[in-house]
Design a protein around this motif. Structure first.
Motif, mmCIF file in Angstrom:
data_model
loop_
_atom_site.group_PDB
_atom_site.id
_atom_site.type_symbol
_atom_site.label_atom_id
_atom_site.label_comp_id
_atom_site.label_asym_id
_atom_site.label_seq_id
_atom_site.Cartn_x
_atom_site.Cartn_y
_atom_site.Cartn_z
ATOM 1 N N THR A 105 129.368 55.652 -69.003
ATOM 2 C CA THR A 105 129.028 56.956 -68.437
ATOM 3 C C THR A 105 130.315 57.671 -68.051
ATOM 4 O OG1 THR A 105 128.829 56.042 -66.202
ATOM 5 C CG2 THR A 105 126.808 56.192 -67.512
ATOM 6 N N GLY A 106 130.229 58.987 -67.921
ATOM 7 C CA GLY A 106 131.344 59.756 -67.386
ATOM 8 C C GLY A 106 132.470 60.061 -68.348
ATOM 9 N N SER A 115 123.621 64.900 -76.988
ATOM 10 C CA SER A 115 124.465 66.053 -76.692
ATOM 11 C C SER A 115 125.851 65.944 -77.298
ATOM 12 C CB SER A 115 124.589 66.232 -75.178
ATOM 13 O OG SER A 115 125.112 65.061 -74.569
ATOM 14 N N GLY A 116 126.173 64.796 -77.889
ATOM 15 C CA GLY A 116 127.474 64.624 -78.512
ATOM 16 C C GLY A 116 127.469 63.461 -79.477
ATOM 17 N N ASP A 155 121.515 61.642 -73.172
ATOM 18 C CA ASP A 155 121.117 61.721 -71.766
ATOM 19 C C ASP A 155 122.245 61.296 -70.833
ATOM 20 O OD1 ASP A 155 118.549 62.538 -72.564
ATOM 21 O OD2 ASP A 155 117.887 60.461 -72.782
ATOM 22 N N GLY A 156 123.465 61.689 -71.195
ATOM 23 C CA GLY A 156 124.626 61.413 -70.359
ATOM 24 C C GLY A 156 125.202 60.019 -70.485
ATOM 25 N N LYS A 157 124.620 59.181 -71.355
ATOM 26 C CA LYS A 157 125.102 57.820 -71.548
ATOM 27 C C LYS A 157 125.651 57.656 -72.963
ATOM 28 C CE LYS A 157 121.650 55.819 -68.411
ATOM 29 N NZ LYS A 157 120.527 54.849 -68.299
ATOM 30 N N LEU A 158 126.710 56.868 -73.085
ATOM 31 C CA LEU A 158 127.325 56.623 -74.386
ATOM 32 C C LEU A 158 126.689 55.406 -75.040
ATOM 33 C CD1 LEU A 158 129.575 57.751 -76.210
ATOM 34 C CD2 LEU A 158 131.105 56.035 -75.232
ATOM 35 N N TYR A 159 126.355 55.537 -76.337
ATOM 36 C CA TYR A 159 125.759 54.454 -77.112
ATOM 37 C C TYR A 159 126.587 54.195 -78.364
ATOM 38 C CZ TYR A 159 121.474 54.950 -74.331
ATOM 39 O OH TYR A 159 120.572 54.992 -73.304
ATOM 40 N N ASP A 160 126.545 52.954 -78.833
ATOM 41 C CA ASP A 160 127.156 52.559 -80.095
ATOM 42 C C ASP A 160 126.027 52.366 -81.100
ATOM 43 O OD1 ASP A 160 128.894 51.669 -82.028
ATOM 44 O OD2 ASP A 160 129.948 50.311 -80.708
ATOM 45 N N TRP A 161 126.105 53.046 -82.240
ATOM 46 C CA TRP A 161 125.012 53.021 -83.215
ATOM 47 C C TRP A 161 125.569 52.610 -84.562
ATOM 48 C CZ3 TRP A 161 122.775 58.356 -85.067
ATOM 49 C CH2 TRP A 161 121.978 58.177 -86.204
#
Length: 400
Positions: free
Chosen positions: A141-142, A375-376, A389-395
């Protein structure tokens, strides 16, 4: 946080006898690994008349006991490959993250023996992984920026560059200067860039002069982009290029020396956006042949190996090689706000949904978890980073 021990090996894998040539069959399957267990039925169905038209379908339930709410498990069914280590080229089931039970289905086409397995996302067994487990806790996050390289990633948080993944050329060894005050980052295949107080910082492979940042790019720079062996920087509307120039990728045309607003790089191709017009130079005549539609009104650009994208009035424009890459779906022809291009897939973001297309069917181009709240995004060869939703994910395929 429990680990799925033995999940990738023959141990803990169930197998079923090869299907009779004409009659369907079914057998129960069950499997338990640390943190999860599953059971159900493996069936065969004859479809078509070809030698590879046997279809195996796994159905059942998957129960996760791992208390970590971000620990995601799933099921695959695969093929024996003549007594060697099983090759799991079947589809993966839905994931269960954290404690709970979910119904699962997985399918593979084969006439050989079949195997089932339960995996956790960190087991690196599926291109559809959409997880936060492999991310450093600091970047979950952040983050203010992030960039996906082929097998590693960068993120920017409070001016600090954070790197993780494989580092064959030192890409994840962030220099001290890039650990504070940074405003932009770019993860290239073999080298990485950061922007600090208008100066470009470079680290990683230098076999082709990628780290030889020219004096002009050590102040006043506002944007950066990395390719396989060259880089671009944007300064006062002028493109600055350095690195390998065998194909003219760093020979900046006069048109790109003023009023440029964005740059993009892929392999030996360079792109710039000037007054709504796309400018391309480098190694390939087809890529340099910008379609008339992309010579005005363009607001964003993206470069992939062998194919390029432009965004105009919410519509995605594609050109280059590979019909699958160029077949922009109807959903990506209006209302799009961002475009991305990679070795495997092209992507558009629309109303928080990632729309993907390309020759790679299945999880890498399209993932149900990326259909809302996005969002990014940043795309690499085999994996993507997504802000949802404001959290970073690895896909995608995970690199550790």
């Amino acid at each position: 946080m429990a680990a799925a021990t033995g999940a990738l090996l023959m141990a803990g894998t169930t197998s079923a006898s090869a299907a009779p040539a004409e009659e369907p069959w079914s057998e129960p399957w069950s499997q338990t690994i640390e943190g999860a267990s599953g059971k159900g039925l493996l069936t065969s169905e004859k479809v078509g008349d070809g030698p590879m038209d046997g279809r195996y379908r796994l159905r059942g339930t998957l129960t996760v006991t791992d208390p970590d709410p971000e620990a995601c498990y799933y099921v695959q069914v695969g093929t024996d490959m003549s007594g060697k280590r099983p090759y799991f080229w079947g589809t993966s089931s839905v994931r269960q993250c954290g404690p709970g039970t979910v119904e699962v289905t997985s399918v593979v086409q084969s006439v050989m023996w079949t195997h089932t397995r339960i995996l956790r996302d960190t087991d690196n067994g599926d291109y559809a992984a959409f997880t936060r487990i492999t991310l450093p806790s600091e970047v979950k996050t952040g983050v203010s920026a992030f960039s996906a390289g082929p097998e590693y990633s960068l993120a920017l948080k409070n001016g600090k560059t954070i790197a993780w993944g494989r580092s064959d050329n030192g890409q994840t060894t962030v220099p001290a200067a890039a650990k504070s005050g940074v405003t932009a980052i770019s993860a290239g295949p073999r080298h990485a860039l950061a922007l600090k107080n208008g100066e470009v910082l470079a680290w990683g492979d230098n076999a082709r002069g990628q780290l030889a940042v020219p004096a002009a790019a050590k102040s006043g720079v506002t944007a950066i982009a990395t390719g396989w062996a060259h880089s671009l920087a944007l300064k006062n509307g002028k493109v600055i290029a350095w690195g390998e120039n065998n194909d003219g990728a760093v020979t900046v045309p006069a048109e790109a020396t003023s009023e440029v607003s964005a740059v993009a790089v892929a392999n030996g191709t360079s792109m710039a956006l000037k007054g709504g017009k796309v400018i391309v130079w480098g190694d390939d005549e087809l890529l340099r042949s910008v379609p008339a539609e992309a010579t005005s009104g363009v607001t964003a650009i993206a470069a992939g190996p062998g194919h390029l994208l432009a965004l105009k009035d919410g519509k995605t424009i594609a050109w280059g090689y590979g019909g699958d890459y160029l077949a922009v779906p109807a959903a990506a022809q209006s209302g799009v706000t961002a475009v991305f291009s990679s070795k495997r897939c092209n992507y558009a973001v629309k109303n928080g949904e990632v729309i993907g297309w390309g020759p790679t069917s299945g999880g890498l181009c399209n993932n149900p978890a990326a259909k809302s709240g996005v969002s990014g995004m940043s795309v690499g060869d085999e994996h993507n980073l997504v802000l949802k939703d404001g959290k970073l994910y690895d896909w995608g395929h995970l690199f550790k």
